[in-house]
Enzyme design. Sequence first.
Site, PDB file in Angstrom:
ATOM      1  N   ARG A   1       0.829  -1.209   0.000  1.00 55.43           N
ATOM      2  CA  ARG A   1       0.000   0.000   0.000  1.00 55.43           C
ATOM      3  C   ARG A   1       0.869   1.268   0.000  1.00 55.43           C
ATOM      4  O   ARG A   1       0.614   2.198   0.769  1.00 55.43           O
ATOM      5  CB  ARG A   1      -0.942  -0.003   1.201  1.00 55.43           C
ATOM      6  CG  ARG A   1      -2.287   0.658   0.895  1.00 55.43           C
ATOM      7  CD  ARG A   1      -3.093   0.893   2.151  1.00 55.43           C
ATOM      8  NE  ARG A   1      -4.423   1.333   1.820  1.00 55.43           N
ATOM      9  CZ  ARG A   1      -5.159   2.104   2.602  1.00 55.43           C
ATOM     10  NH1 ARG A   1      -4.712   2.523   3.740  1.00 55.43           N
ATOM     11  NH2 ARG A   1      -6.359   2.472   2.233  1.00 55.43           N
TER      12      ARG A   1
ATOM     13  N   ASP B   1      -4.918   1.350  12.805  1.00 58.72           N
ATOM     14  CA  ASP B   1      -4.889   0.485  11.623  1.00 58.72           C
ATOM     15  C   ASP B   1      -3.467  -0.007  11.359  1.00 58.72           C
ATOM     16  O   ASP B   1      -2.475   0.545  11.879  1.00 58.72           O
ATOM     17  CB  ASP B   1      -5.402   1.322  10.429  1.00 58.72           C
ATOM     18  CG  ASP B   1      -6.039   0.483   9.340  1.00 58.72           C
ATOM     19  OD1 ASP B   1      -5.882  -0.743   9.362  1.00 58.72           O
ATOM     20  OD2 ASP B   1      -6.695   1.074   8.451  1.00 58.72           O
ATOM     21  N   MET B   2      -3.345  -1.027  10.534  1.00 60.18           N
ATOM     22  CA  MET B   2      -2.031  -1.552  10.119  1.00 60.18           C
ATOM     23  C   MET B   2      -2.239  -2.241   8.773  1.00 60.18           C
ATOM     24  O   MET B   2      -2.848  -3.301   8.717  1.00 60.18           O
ATOM     25  CB  MET B   2      -1.540  -2.563  11.147  1.00 60.18           C
ATOM     26  CG  MET B   2      -0.120  -2.985  10.919  1.00 60.18           C
ATOM     27  SD  MET B   2       0.159  -4.708  11.204  1.00 60.18           S
ATOM     28  CE  MET B   2       1.927  -4.765  11.215  1.00 60.18           C
TER      29      MET B   2
ATOM     30  N   ASP C   1     -12.743  -5.729   6.199  1.00 62.89           N
ATOM     31  CA  ASP C   1     -13.095  -4.649   5.272  1.00 62.89           C
ATOM     32  C   ASP C   1     -14.250  -5.069   4.393  1.00 62.89           C
ATOM     33  O   ASP C   1     -14.784  -4.260   3.636  1.00 62.89           O
ATOM     34  CB  ASP C   1     -11.889  -4.277   4.399  1.00 62.89           C
ATOM     35  CG  ASP C   1     -11.024  -3.239   5.087  1.00 62.89           C
ATOM     36  OD1 ASP C   1     -11.340  -2.868   6.236  1.00 62.89           O
ATOM     37  OD2 ASP C   1     -10.019  -2.803   4.482  1.00 62.89           O
TER      38      ASP C   1
HETATM   39  C1  DGJ Z   1      -8.093  -0.259   6.104  1.00 61.35           C
HETATM   40  C2  DGJ Z   1      -9.217  -0.356   7.097  1.00 61.35           C
HETATM   41  O1  DGJ Z   1      -9.571  -1.679   7.312  1.00 61.35           O
HETATM   42  C3  DGJ Z   1     -10.381   0.487   6.614  1.00 61.35           C
HETATM   43  O2  DGJ Z   1     -11.463   0.357   7.475  1.00 61.35           O
HETATM   44  C4  DGJ Z   1      -9.942   1.909   6.502  1.00 61.35           C
HETATM   45  O3  DGJ Z   1      -9.642   2.426   7.771  1.00 61.35           O
HETATM   46  C5  DGJ Z   1      -8.744   2.022   5.585  1.00 61.35           C
HETATM   47  N1  DGJ Z   1      -7.694   1.128   5.971  1.00 61.35           N
HETATM   48  C6  DGJ Z   1      -8.209   3.420   5.562  1.00 61.35           C
HETATM   49  O4  DGJ Z   1      -7.051   3.542   4.870  1.00 61.35           O
END
Ligand code: DGJ
Length: 726
Positions: free
Chosen positions: A444, A479-480, A549
Amino acid sequence: MKYVSYQAKTQLFQLHTKHTQRAFYCDPAKRLIQLYYGARGMSEEALLLCESRQAYSSFSPVPELEGGLENSPDNLAQLFPGFDCGDYRLSGAIIRDASGAAATDFRYRSHNIYPGCVVPEGLPGANRGKNTETLEITLSDQTRPVECVLYFTVFPESDTITEFTVIRNCGTEAVQIERITSAVLDLPGDEWDQLSLSGTYAEEFQLRRQALHHGLQIQRSLRGSTGHQANPATALLTRDATETQGAVYGAALLYSGNFSVEIECSQYHATRLALGIADTDFRWLLNPGESLSAPETAFTFSGNGIGGMSRNFHNFFRHSVMPEAWEKRPRPLLCNSWEAMRFDFDRDRLLKLADAAAAQGVELLVLDDGWFGERNEADSSLGDWFVNTKKVGSLATLSDELAQRGLGFGLWFEPEMISRKSRLFEEHPEWVLGVPGHDLCIGRNQLVLDMTRSEVVDYLFGCMSRLIQEARLTYIKWDMNRNLTEAYSRALPPIRQSEVRHRYLLGVYALHTRLLKSFPELLIEGCSGGGGRFDGGMLHYCAQLWCSDNTDAEARLAIQFGESTFYPPCAAGSHVASNYPGKTHSFAMRRAVAAFGTFGYEMKLDELTPEEQKAAMAYNLDYRHTHGKLVQTGDFYRLTAGDGSGNPVAWLQVSPDRKLARLTAVMRKNFAGSIKLRLQGLSETLTYRVGDKNISGAKLLRNPFAITFDGAVGGEAKIVDFTAEG
Ligand code: DGJ
């Protein structure tokens, strides 16, 4: 009542919980031998008869001074098996000393029993519980000045026993730890099934059941993180065990990095389960006087099938592991900006979303990715944790504006990452994890920060705590979005490079700990591109973890059911989102699926139809007063197959006093007609109001319960409440 006991005459140790019992003893060679783990009720005499030694061949050798072949370690159910000393199966630890020798052979030296629990240093762990007691057993290596301390804590209320090991160098020369497990559990026989969770991005927690086979089977991660692909929890169960019947052993490792859950079925038809840090490229230099803790493993046993195991773990995680501040406090009903706006927002659009959210009874607005540095796409600014005023103005002002609407404020962070296009990278290229001169992998568009460095943790703590104060944040999403590669730290000497992945986690845990110490009420929702780091370790800091997601209601059924096998639904972030292209799930169905866990919205609430708005408002009120509490404090029952793949998928959430239960049944496809469910969890002695009828709990539990679906296109959800007076 004493939950941990020791009989000096027979050298028998017993651990009891409300319904389970585990026993081991110290044999004449000072080996700790496992005797029994299962339902309570075994007498001391019966326990001591659980071991019968049998001689096999010279290919299962025995130390010269320990008698006949029947004493071969290759066939003993040792509590902490050694390495290269006669047992060829999974070992507890491998320690190489200064001479180069790796023969590792721990024997009992002393023990101690005391009230309360102990948590491994620097790592997450179960730190509270009613009537907990700990057994600490010190073992020493046969020939080297190295000790291993085993910690067992009983959590009687949740029928859970935790275990971890600490290895200590008591000598004058450094040793290398090449393998460290938290716990080893030997079970008799090899005719077990195994439950595990596997998956991929956007398809986490797929439940698999398979029969064990001869030899080794492994679930592991080498990603520096738990990963979407495998989860550090497993269950061994009898072949005939079902959701409601049969013997089930659950094991969950409280760790978020490279892990291994290994199972070995031996030539003599015994089963060994070992959980710990994955061995691959793991080596730890232990100088004289130093020690290393393995992460903690939680075991539970249920004689009432998979559902019983799940509920034990749900109780254990809720009441002993997850942040105490959120144990009883209702979770805020939130609206997250991500799926509604991605990077495309400004202050006005946010306030428009906030207006709609507030009007519908939402309590918290979460501003997801894109508010900081110059981030308008996923290609820059990670590490630059200062607000992009051009987009949102000042965060303090925005927070005030949300407060005026009755909304709390939450922000997204991805603390462990750095973008090449960032000020932080310009200032501190050496803070990146990576092998110098090596072409670094990008995920990413981002690189990974070297969390082994205390100055990196200090920097992140400084940025985050400043923002939490300034913007009066009550919530952060952590997040990661990629896994570790080239895990090399410029701050560590060559001999310590195989420590990097574990040290990275120690840095992550340290940052969590510091934040929660400074802001004990802060709600942290963990996330790793969905459920890529959803484990018992993260649950210690995060009262909720974003599950996936994938917000499609249909896909979520299997994901959430899988999650509920080991982890409490109240930990599972689940939001109502817009339909995916081609899907036509009704708003009511999407809402019912999201109400499985920690509820929220991730869609343009300002674009709901008037009917949807009305439905959302009514449900949000119900969630805040009733359903949210059921999810958080109630018991969870799967009423249909455990992997959530069938039709319908149904579950029941029951209040602790059993006076309120809510059944949700979801049909994926259009189906008109009745289905029958077998209810669980209600009280036999209460009478429930169901629709316009009064029905006794005994009757409800003994008869199939019919639900009629109308045949709505795109699937349908039915909700039935059972309420009892008195
Ligand atoms: C991945 C997360 O799982 C999403 O919910 C969101 O926060 C995105 N990253 C944002 O870049």
